[in-house]
Motif scaffolding. Structure first.
Motif, PDB file in Angstrom:
ATOM      1  N   TYR A  74      -8.956  -0.018   7.486  1.00  0.00           N
ATOM      2  CA  TYR A  74     -10.107   0.451   6.663  1.00  0.00           C
ATOM      3  C   TYR A  74     -10.076   0.012   5.066  1.00  0.00           C
ATOM      4  O   TYR A  74     -11.053  -0.216   4.541  1.00  0.00           O
ATOM      5  CB  TYR A  74     -10.300   1.758   6.802  1.00  0.00           C
ATOM      6  CG  TYR A  74     -10.238   2.555   8.100  1.00  0.00           C
ATOM      7  CD1 TYR A  74     -10.765   2.005   9.261  1.00  0.00           C
ATOM      8  CD2 TYR A  74      -9.130   3.452   8.418  1.00  0.00           C
ATOM      9  CE1 TYR A  74     -10.709   2.569  10.465  1.00  0.00           C
ATOM     10  CE2 TYR A  74      -8.744   3.701   9.683  1.00  0.00           C
ATOM     11  CZ  TYR A  74      -9.836   3.572  10.636  1.00  0.00           C
ATOM     12  OH  TYR A  74      -9.625   3.941  11.945  1.00  0.00           O
ATOM     13  N   VAL A  75      -8.639   0.008   4.791  1.00  0.00           N
ATOM     14  CA  VAL A  75      -8.632  -0.203   3.314  1.00  0.00           C
ATOM     15  C   VAL A  75      -7.364  -0.947   2.974  1.00  0.00           C
ATOM     16  O   VAL A  75      -6.532  -1.289   4.204  1.00  0.00           O
ATOM     17  CB  VAL A  75      -8.436   1.102   2.702  1.00  0.00           C
ATOM     18  CG1 VAL A  75      -9.495   1.762   2.458  1.00  0.00           C
ATOM     19  CG2 VAL A  75      -7.060   1.881   3.124  1.00  0.00           C
ATOM     20  N   GLN A  76      -7.324  -1.421   1.861  1.00  0.00           N
ATOM     21  CA  GLN A  76      -5.951  -2.450   1.430  1.00  0.00           C
ATOM     22  C   GLN A  76      -4.920  -1.507   1.469  1.00  0.00           C
ATOM     23  O   GLN A  76      -4.810  -0.343   1.216  1.00  0.00           O
ATOM     24  CB  GLN A  76      -6.332  -3.238   0.009  1.00  0.00           C
ATOM     25  CG  GLN A  76      -7.278  -4.020  -0.193  1.00  0.00           C
ATOM     26  CD  GLN A  76      -6.574  -5.562   0.049  1.00  0.00           C
ATOM     27  OE1 GLN A  76      -5.603  -5.660   0.703  1.00  0.00           O
ATOM     28  NE2 GLN A  76      -7.369  -6.398  -0.292  1.00  0.00           N
ATOM     29  N   ALA A  77      -3.608  -2.083   1.613  1.00  0.00           N
ATOM     30  CA  ALA A  77      -2.287  -1.570   1.729  1.00  0.00           C
ATOM     31  C   ALA A  77      -2.091  -0.476   0.286  1.00  0.00           C
ATOM     32  O   ALA A  77      -1.620   0.546   0.333  1.00  0.00           O
ATOM     33  CB  ALA A  77      -1.330  -2.384   2.037  1.00  0.00           C
ATOM     34  N   GLY A  78      -2.291  -1.240  -1.187  1.00  0.00           N
ATOM     35  CA  GLY A  78      -2.395  -0.629  -2.118  1.00  0.00           C
ATOM     36  C   GLY A  78      -3.021   0.737  -2.259  1.00  0.00           C
ATOM     37  O   GLY A  78      -2.856   1.316  -3.231  1.00  0.00           O
ATOM     38  N   LEU A  79      -3.906   1.366  -1.436  1.00  0.00           N
ATOM     39  CA  LEU A  79      -4.831   2.217  -1.634  1.00  0.00           C
ATOM     40  C   LEU A  79      -4.087   3.553  -1.054  1.00  0.00           C
ATOM     41  O   LEU A  79      -4.648   4.567  -0.869  1.00  0.00           O
ATOM     42  CB  LEU A  79      -6.332   2.231  -0.834  1.00  0.00           C
ATOM     43  CG  LEU A  79      -7.176   1.025  -2.034  1.00  0.00           C
ATOM     44  CD1 LEU A  79      -8.552   1.028  -1.279  1.00  0.00           C
ATOM     45  CD2 LEU A  79      -7.056   1.662  -3.105  1.00  0.00           C
TER      46      LEU A  79
ATOM     47  N   PRO B 292      -1.506   5.563  -1.386  1.00  0.00           N
ATOM     48  CA  PRO B 292      -1.189   6.646  -2.260  1.00  0.00           C
ATOM     49  C   PRO B 292      -2.424   7.488  -2.366  1.00  0.00           C
ATOM     50  O   PRO B 292      -2.204   8.743  -2.396  1.00  0.00           O
ATOM     51  CB  PRO B 292      -0.524   6.104  -3.671  1.00  0.00           C
ATOM     52  CG  PRO B 292      -0.083   4.859  -3.133  1.00  0.00           C
ATOM     53  CD  PRO B 292      -1.026   4.296  -2.211  1.00  0.00           C
ATOM     54  N   TYR B 293      -3.478   6.713  -3.087  1.00  0.00           N
ATOM     55  CA  TYR B 293      -4.817   7.542  -3.022  1.00  0.00           C
ATOM     56  C   TYR B 293      -5.156   8.103  -1.974  1.00  0.00           C
ATOM     57  O   TYR B 293      -5.703   9.302  -2.030  1.00  0.00           O
ATOM     58  CB  TYR B 293      -5.736   6.640  -3.481  1.00  0.00           C
ATOM     59  CG  TYR B 293      -5.608   6.065  -5.040  1.00  0.00           C
ATOM     60  CD1 TYR B 293      -5.638   6.547  -6.121  1.00  0.00           C
ATOM     61  CD2 TYR B 293      -4.812   4.676  -4.743  1.00  0.00           C
ATOM     62  CE1 TYR B 293      -4.959   5.606  -7.086  1.00  0.00           C
ATOM     63  CE2 TYR B 293      -4.498   3.962  -5.894  1.00  0.00           C
ATOM     64  CZ  TYR B 293      -4.548   4.543  -7.173  1.00  0.00           C
ATOM     65  OH  TYR B 293      -4.066   3.786  -8.239  1.00  0.00           O
ATOM     66  N   LEU B 294      -5.048   7.528  -0.639  1.00  0.00           N
ATOM     67  CA  LEU B 294      -5.504   8.275   0.752  1.00  0.00           C
ATOM     68  C   LEU B 294      -4.614   9.461   0.719  1.00  0.00           C
ATOM     69  O   LEU B 294      -5.178  10.722   1.320  1.00  0.00           O
ATOM     70  CB  LEU B 294      -5.430   7.499   1.615  1.00  0.00           C
ATOM     71  CG  LEU B 294      -6.419   6.118   1.831  1.00  0.00           C
ATOM     72  CD1 LEU B 294      -6.030   5.310   2.970  1.00  0.00           C
ATOM     73  CD2 LEU B 294      -7.940   6.965   1.949  1.00  0.00           C
ATOM     74  N   ILE B 295      -3.367   9.397   0.666  1.00  0.00           N
ATOM     75  CA  ILE B 295      -2.569  10.795   0.796  1.00  0.00           C
ATOM     76  C   ILE B 295      -2.682  11.660  -0.229  1.00  0.00           C
ATOM     77  O   ILE B 295      -2.985  12.838   0.261  1.00  0.00           O
ATOM     78  CB  ILE B 295      -1.008  10.225   0.522  1.00  0.00           C
ATOM     79  CG1 ILE B 295      -0.554   9.287   1.460  1.00  0.00           C
ATOM     80  CG2 ILE B 295      -0.227  11.317   0.649  1.00  0.00           C
ATOM     81  CD1 ILE B 295       1.076   8.569   1.392  1.00  0.00           C
ATOM     82  N   VAL B 296      -3.171  11.509  -1.667  1.00  0.00           N
ATOM     83  CA  VAL B 296      -3.329  12.504  -2.240  1.00  0.00           C
ATOM     84  C   VAL B 296      -4.701  12.964  -1.986  1.00  0.00           C
ATOM     85  O   VAL B 296      -4.981  14.427  -1.825  1.00  0.00           O
ATOM     86  CB  VAL B 296      -3.607  11.921  -3.827  1.00  0.00           C
ATOM     87  CG1 VAL B 296      -4.064  12.950  -4.576  1.00  0.00           C
ATOM     88  CG2 VAL B 296      -2.019  11.561  -4.317  1.00  0.00           C
ATOM     89  N   SER B 297      -5.730  12.261  -1.652  1.00  0.00           N
ATOM     90  CA  SER B 297      -7.202  12.694  -1.100  1.00  0.00           C
ATOM     91  C   SER B 297      -6.852  13.792   0.109  1.00  0.00           C
ATOM     92  O   SER B 297      -7.754  14.772   0.173  1.00  0.00           O
ATOM     93  CB  SER B 297      -7.959  11.699  -0.832  1.00  0.00           C
ATOM     94  OG  SER B 297      -8.227  10.903  -2.057  1.00  0.00           O
ATOM     95  N   GLY B 298      -6.191  13.196   1.245  1.00  0.00           N
ATOM     96  CA  GLY B 298      -5.827  14.054   2.283  1.00  0.00           C
ATOM     97  C   GLY B 298      -5.314  15.187   1.897  1.00  0.00           C
ATOM     98  O   GLY B 298      -5.814  16.441   2.501  1.00  0.00           O
TER      99      GLY B 298
END
Length: 259
Positions: free
Chosen positions: A29-34, A36-42
């Motif tokens: 769904y997203v680039q690998a660089g995103l 950390p942001y997914l982890i924080v959001s989750g």
């Protein structure tokens, strides 16, 4: 909402953490660089769901006599905001009963993560090529076969005035898509940020044998470029690869190419 909101938050946050912490599913769904942001959001969604679940809630119709059911005129009418005003409504102290439906998308995301985009997405999109003029490209690495992305091969085949692909053997990896005329292509989706902005790159494969591979089959094709059409023209697209070897492969952990 007060009853089912925390569940929806917990399920959504749990789904995000599952695809980012327990494997590489997030790369669909997203680039690998995103990541950390997914982890924080989750984590934030899970925390918010927990806090919402444990905080006390006060309902409007808890009988505290705060004026919502005022009957000061003695006519038995509780008023537009009292209990009489709720007649015919399909909700109770915790809100509308249909609010539980909010948990279904989150539960589906947790249990059944959507697959990566494939031939259906590629087939719906018209040919979208970079707005670039004909020019020279950097020299290819020495040695054959040279590993190229589908996008890089396409750019060189269509725009490279230096004909850097001439006489070289290249290796491409992608999934199979089919054309209306019986041709088939090795295809990759190019993602800048996330799957929502994906564009399609494809290369027509010829001389690969008589076997008709199903759509979405992942393959690695080694072959040579067959020039066609004038550089930079519509006739040059899609580029053509004369296959030498063809191997079925597993879908890579990151199925998308970068621009």
């Amino acid at each position: 909402m007060r009853r089912y909101g925390p569940a929806a938050l917990l399920l959504t946050g749990g789904a995000v953490l599952r695809i980012t912490l327990l494997g590489d599913l997030y790369l669909r769904y997203v680039q690998a660089g995103l990541r950390p942001y997914l982890i924080v959001s989750g984590a934030a969604l899970v925390l918010l769901g927990l806090v919402t679940a444990v905080l006390p809630h006060h309902d409007d119709d808890d009988g505290d006599g705060d004026g919502d059911g005022d009957d000061s005129d003695g006519d038995g009418d509780c008023g537009p905001t009292g209990h009489a005003g709720h007649v015919g409504h399909s909700h109770g102290p915790a809100g509308p009963r249909v609010a539980w439906l909010l948990t279904l998308p989150a539960l589906a995301l947790l249990l059944f993560p959507p697959p990566a985009l494939g031939s259906y997405s590629a087939g719906r999109e018209a040919a979208q090529r970079a707005a670039q003029g004909v020019g020279t490209f950097p020299a290819l690495p020495a040695g054959d076969p040279v590993e190229l992305t589908v996008a890089a091969f396409s750019s060189r085949a269509i725009y490279d005035s230096g004909r850097s692909l001439k006489g070289r053997t290249v290796r491409l990896t992608g999934f199979v898509t089919h054309g209306d005329d019986g041709a088939w292509y090795v295809t990759r989706l190019v993602v800048t940020c996330c799957a929502a902005d994906a564009t399609t790159g494809k290369v027509e494969v010829r001389d690969a044998g008589d076997d008709v591979l199903p759509a979405d089959t992942w393959v690695t094709v080694t072959g040579t470029w067959r020039p066609r059409g004038a550089l930079g023209s519509d006739a040059a697209w899609p580029p053509v690869l004369d296959a030498v070897t063809l191997t079925r492969v597993a879908q890579p952990a990151d199925p998308y190419e970068k621009p």
